[in-house]
Enzyme design. Structure first.
Site, PDB file in Angstrom:
ATOM      1  N   LYS B 115       2.092  34.396  -9.213  1.00 33.34           N
ATOM      2  CA  LYS B 115       0.903  33.671  -8.125  1.00 33.34           C
ATOM      3  C   LYS B 115       1.637  32.725  -7.561  1.00 33.34           C
ATOM      4  O   LYS B 115       2.083  31.674  -7.896  1.00 33.34           O
ATOM      5  CB  LYS B 115      -0.168  33.306  -9.335  1.00 33.34           C
ATOM      6  CG  LYS B 115      -1.131  32.335  -8.766  1.00 33.34           C
ATOM      7  CD  LYS B 115      -2.337  32.305  -9.770  1.00 33.34           C
ATOM      8  CE  LYS B 115      -2.702  30.857  -9.637  1.00 33.34           C
ATOM      9  NZ  LYS B 115      -3.582  30.395  -8.552  1.00 33.34           N
ATOM     10  N   ALA B 202      -9.992  30.223  -7.813  1.00 39.63           N
ATOM     11  CA  ALA B 202     -10.189  28.818  -7.774  1.00 39.63           C
ATOM     12  C   ALA B 202     -11.732  28.516  -7.323  1.00 39.63           C
ATOM     13  O   ALA B 202     -12.024  29.360  -6.157  1.00 39.63           O
ATOM     14  CB  ALA B 202      -9.299  28.173  -6.931  1.00 39.63           C
ATOM     15  N   GLY B 203     -12.404  27.594  -7.675  1.00 39.97           N
ATOM     16  CA  GLY B 203     -13.661  26.995  -7.268  1.00 39.97           C
ATOM     17  C   GLY B 203     -14.959  27.488  -8.183  1.00 39.97           C
ATOM     18  O   GLY B 203     -16.081  26.751  -8.018  1.00 39.97           O
ATOM     19  N   ASN B 224      -9.595  28.775 -14.107  1.00 38.64           N
ATOM     20  CA  ASN B 224      -8.886  28.064 -15.279  1.00 38.64           C
ATOM     21  C   ASN B 224      -9.776  26.830 -15.844  1.00 38.64           C
ATOM     22  O   ASN B 224     -10.327  27.073 -16.780  1.00 38.64           O
ATOM     23  CB  ASN B 224      -7.689  27.583 -14.744  1.00 38.64           C
ATOM     24  CG  ASN B 224      -6.759  26.877 -16.027  1.00 38.64           C
ATOM     25  OD1 ASN B 224      -5.572  27.173 -15.923  1.00 38.64           O
ATOM     26  ND2 ASN B 224      -7.438  26.143 -16.967  1.00 38.64           N
ATOM     27  N   THR B 225     -10.019  25.947 -14.732  1.00 39.93           N
ATOM     28  CA  THR B 225     -11.077  24.700 -15.085  1.00 39.93           C
ATOM     29  C   THR B 225     -12.288  25.106 -15.612  1.00 39.93           C
ATOM     30  O   THR B 225     -12.819  24.628 -16.566  1.00 39.93           O
ATOM     31  CB  THR B 225     -10.826  23.800 -14.072  1.00 39.93           C
ATOM     32  OG1 THR B 225      -9.630  23.631 -13.503  1.00 39.93           O
ATOM     33  CG2 THR B 225     -11.571  22.442 -14.346  1.00 39.93           C
TER      34      THR B 225
END
Lengths: 68, 274
Positions: B115, B202-203, B224-225
Site C-alpha cells: 500500500k 481513508a476518511g 483504520n481509525t
C-alpha cells in the site's frame, strides 16, 4: 568497533555475521528485514554476511498502522 | 431526465450473485480492508479484526526497538493464515523513502504487495501525487503489486493506473478525519474511469460512510481509525462489515432515481369515499 544500528552507534567486539548479530539482539530473523549499508540483505545471506566496523545496519519489522 | 444518473451499474439480472473481489489475480472474501494501528491493545485489535470479517490487513514498517525487546510483536495477534498482510509505506515523504520502505516490507513479509503512500504535507497527510506516480512506476518495474493511496482526483487515478497500479485508492477525506466521502461526484467519476479495482482509503467515520463508498461503486473500502478509535472497536468492526455488504448489495441492486416530488407506492384506484 562501532556500527550504526537503526540510526544509533552500537559497539561490537569484533566483526560478526548478520545472523549472529540478530541472535545477539534476540531478534527472530523470520519477522524482520535487514538493510546492510543501504541495500536489502536477502534472508539466506544472513549467515554469510559479515558486519564490519562502520557498517550501517537497519533492522525493521511490522508494527500497527493504517495510513501515515 | 433526472439530473442524477441511476447509480449502480450493477443493476444486474442477478444482483445477489456478486462478482468476486479480485486484485492482481488474488481473490478476497471481504471487501473491507482493515488497519492495525491505534488500537487500545493487541487483543482488542485481534477481536476487531475477527468481527470485521476482513481478510486483508495493512501494517506499517518500522525500526525494531533494539533497547527494549520485551514488547509483543504485532504478528502474534494477526492470523496470517486467514489475513493477507499488506505492508504500507505510511510516514514516507519522498518517493525514495517509500521505495526503500516497500522493499523492506517485501523482505519482512510474505508477498510483493504494497500500500503505497507518499505524503506531501504533515497537517493534511494529503499525498504528493507526482512522487507517488514516480514511486509506483519504479515499484511496478520491480515486480510489486502497488496499491497507491491517492487523492480523490480522477486524473491522478488514471495516471497511477497507467503507471501500472493494481488498484487505485482515493481518499474519501483526510486520514483519520472521520469526515466521510467529501467529494461524492469525484468518486463517481473515478468509478467511471477506473479499469482497476477502486478502493476508498481513508476518511470513513462511521458505517454509513462505508456504505456510501460501496453504493458509489467502490470495489472495497480500507479503514483504520474509524474502527480502532471507536468507543467499542469490536462493535464498530462488525458494523463496518455489515455496512460494506449492504452498500455493495445496494449498488448491485441498482437504486431508484432521485426525484423532486413524491410518488405514491399504494394504488390510487379503489380508494374508499372517492
Amino acid at each position: 568497533m562501532f556500527i550504526t544500528l537503526n540510526g544509533d552507534p552500537f559497539e561490537l567486539d569484533s566483526p560478526l555475521s548478520v545472523a549472529d548479530l540478530l541472535t545477539k539482539l534476540a531478534i527472530d530473523p523470520r519477522r524482520v528485514a535487514v538493510e546492510h549499508n543501504l541495500s536489502i540483505l536477502r534472508r539466506h545471506l544472513y549467515a554469510d554476511t559479515l558486519v564490519n566496523d562502520g557498517d550501517r545496519i537497519e533492522i525493521v519489522n511490522f508494527v500497527g498502522g493504517g495510513s501515515s | 431526465m433526472s439530473p442524477w444518473p441511476v447509480w449502480g451499474a450493477g443493476a444486474a439480472h442477478n444482483a445477489m450473485k456478486d462478482t468476486p473481489f479480485v486484485i492482481a489475480g488474488r481473490t478476497f472474501r471481504s471487501r473491507l480492508i482493515v488497519g492495525s494501528g491505534k488500537y487500545s491493545s493487541f487483543p482488542v485489535m485481534a477481536q476487531a479484526h475477527a468481527a470485521s470479517g476482513a481478510d486483508m490487513v495493512t501494517v506499517a514498517v518500522r525500526r525494531v526497538n533494539i533497547s527494549d525487546r520485551s514488547r509483543e510483536s504485532l504478528l502474534d495477534y494477526i492470523d496470517t493464515e486467514k489475513m493477507f498482510i499488506l505492508p504500507n509505506t505510511a510516514g514516507c515523504y519522498t518517493a525514495d523513502d517509500a521505495i526503500r520502505t516497500a522493499r523492506l516490507g517485501r523482505e519482512a513479509g510474505l508477498s510483493n504487495w504494497v500500500k503505497l503512500e507518499v505524503i506531501g504535507d504533515e497537517r493534511t497527510l494529503f499525498p504528493d501525487n507526482e512522487a507517488l506516480i514516480e514511486a509506483t512506476r519504479v515499484l511496478v518495474k520491480e515486480g510489486f503489486v502497488v496499491l497507491p493511496y491517492t487523492n480523490d482526483d480522477p486524473i491522478a487515478c488514471r495516471k497511477l493506473e497507467d503507471a501500472g497500479a493494481a488498484a487505485v485508492m482515493p481518499l474519501g477525506a483526510p486520514i483519520g478525519s472521520g469526515l466521510g466521502i467529501q467529494n461524492v461526484n469525484n468518486m463517481r467519476i473515478i468509478r467511471e474511469f477506473a479499469r482497476v479495482p477502486l478502493i476508498v482509503d481513508a476518511g470513513v467515520g462511521t458505517a454509513s460512510d462505508a456504505a456510501l463508498a460501496m453504493e458509489l461503486g467502490a470495489d472495497g473500502v480500507l479503514m483504520n481509525t474509524a474502527i480502532a478509535g471507536a468507543q467499542d472497536a469490536v462493535a464498530m468492526a462488525e458494523a463496518m462489515k455489515h455496512a460494506v455488504i449492504a452498500g455493495r448489495l445496494a449498488w448491485a441492486a441498482g437504486r431508484i432515481p432521485r426525484k423532486m416530488y413524491a410518488s405514491a407506492s399504494s394504488p390510487v384506484e379503489g380508494m374508499v369515499g372517492r
